[in-house]
Design a protein around this motif. Sequence first.
Motif, PDB file in Angstrom:
ATOM      1  N   GLU A 237      -7.731  -3.606  -0.637  1.00  0.00           N
ATOM      2  CA  GLU A 237      -7.021  -3.271  -1.918  1.00  0.00           C
ATOM      3  C   GLU A 237      -8.195  -2.965  -3.065  1.00  0.00           C
ATOM      4  O   GLU A 237      -8.929  -3.749  -3.272  1.00  0.00           O
ATOM      5  CB  GLU A 237      -6.127  -4.129  -2.531  1.00  0.00           C
ATOM      6  CG  GLU A 237      -5.001  -4.568  -1.642  1.00  0.00           C
ATOM      7  CD  GLU A 237      -3.961  -5.672  -2.066  1.00  0.00           C
ATOM      8  OE1 GLU A 237      -2.920  -5.359  -1.937  1.00  0.00           O
ATOM      9  OE2 GLU A 237      -4.597  -6.567  -2.197  1.00  0.00           O
ATOM     10  N   GLU A 238      -8.066  -1.788  -3.655  1.00  0.00           N
ATOM     11  CA  GLU A 238      -9.114  -1.422  -4.860  1.00  0.00           C
ATOM     12  C   GLU A 238     -10.520  -1.757  -4.452  1.00  0.00           C
ATOM     13  O   GLU A 238     -11.249  -2.332  -5.100  1.00  0.00           O
ATOM     14  CB  GLU A 238      -8.690  -2.290  -6.059  1.00  0.00           C
ATOM     15  CG  GLU A 238      -7.418  -1.682  -6.597  1.00  0.00           C
ATOM     16  CD  GLU A 238      -6.797  -2.731  -7.641  1.00  0.00           C
ATOM     17  OE1 GLU A 238      -7.720  -3.324  -8.328  1.00  0.00           O
ATOM     18  OE2 GLU A 238      -5.557  -2.710  -8.015  1.00  0.00           O
TER      19      GLU A 238
ATOM     20  N   GLU B 170       2.939  -9.145   4.163  1.00  0.00           N
ATOM     21  CA  GLU B 170       2.140  -7.969   4.292  1.00  0.00           C
ATOM     22  C   GLU B 170       2.199  -7.244   5.386  1.00  0.00           C
ATOM     23  O   GLU B 170       2.101  -5.660   5.076  1.00  0.00           O
ATOM     24  CB  GLU B 170       0.520  -8.674   4.445  1.00  0.00           C
ATOM     25  CG  GLU B 170       0.329  -9.579   3.455  1.00  0.00           C
ATOM     26  CD  GLU B 170       0.146  -8.834   2.089  1.00  0.00           C
ATOM     27  OE1 GLU B 170      -0.041  -7.534   2.028  1.00  0.00           O
ATOM     28  OE2 GLU B 170       0.169  -9.645   1.014  1.00  0.00           O
TER      29      GLU B 170
END
Length: 108
Positions: free
Chosen positions: A67-68, A86
């Motif tokens: 993520e990012e 998730e």
Amino acid sequence: MIDLIALLANQTHNQVLLTTHSPYILSSFNNLLYAYNVGSRQPEQVERVVNRHLWLDPNRLDAYILEEGKARSIFDAEMGSIESAEIDKASEIIVNTFNQLFELEDEA
């Protein structure tokens, strides 16, 4: 496919690196992790459901989400499995992509 990966990893004690967005693959790994956990208490019964050579030791598996630009673990060490929430997020991403494509086709 997951059974083959588990079998190869267990028989050769190799490491396997796998990238996926598939909730099916993640859930399949969870089944093999769960088989290991339950099999430690009821090996004969679990063997009838999942071949013992496919059971995955939770101490040999980890799962991350990117993520990012950063990796975050989605493995619940206490439960010995990949976090269900998730896996559900992966399903949502796939469904959202399909819906966006469907809407584009509907506009045409």
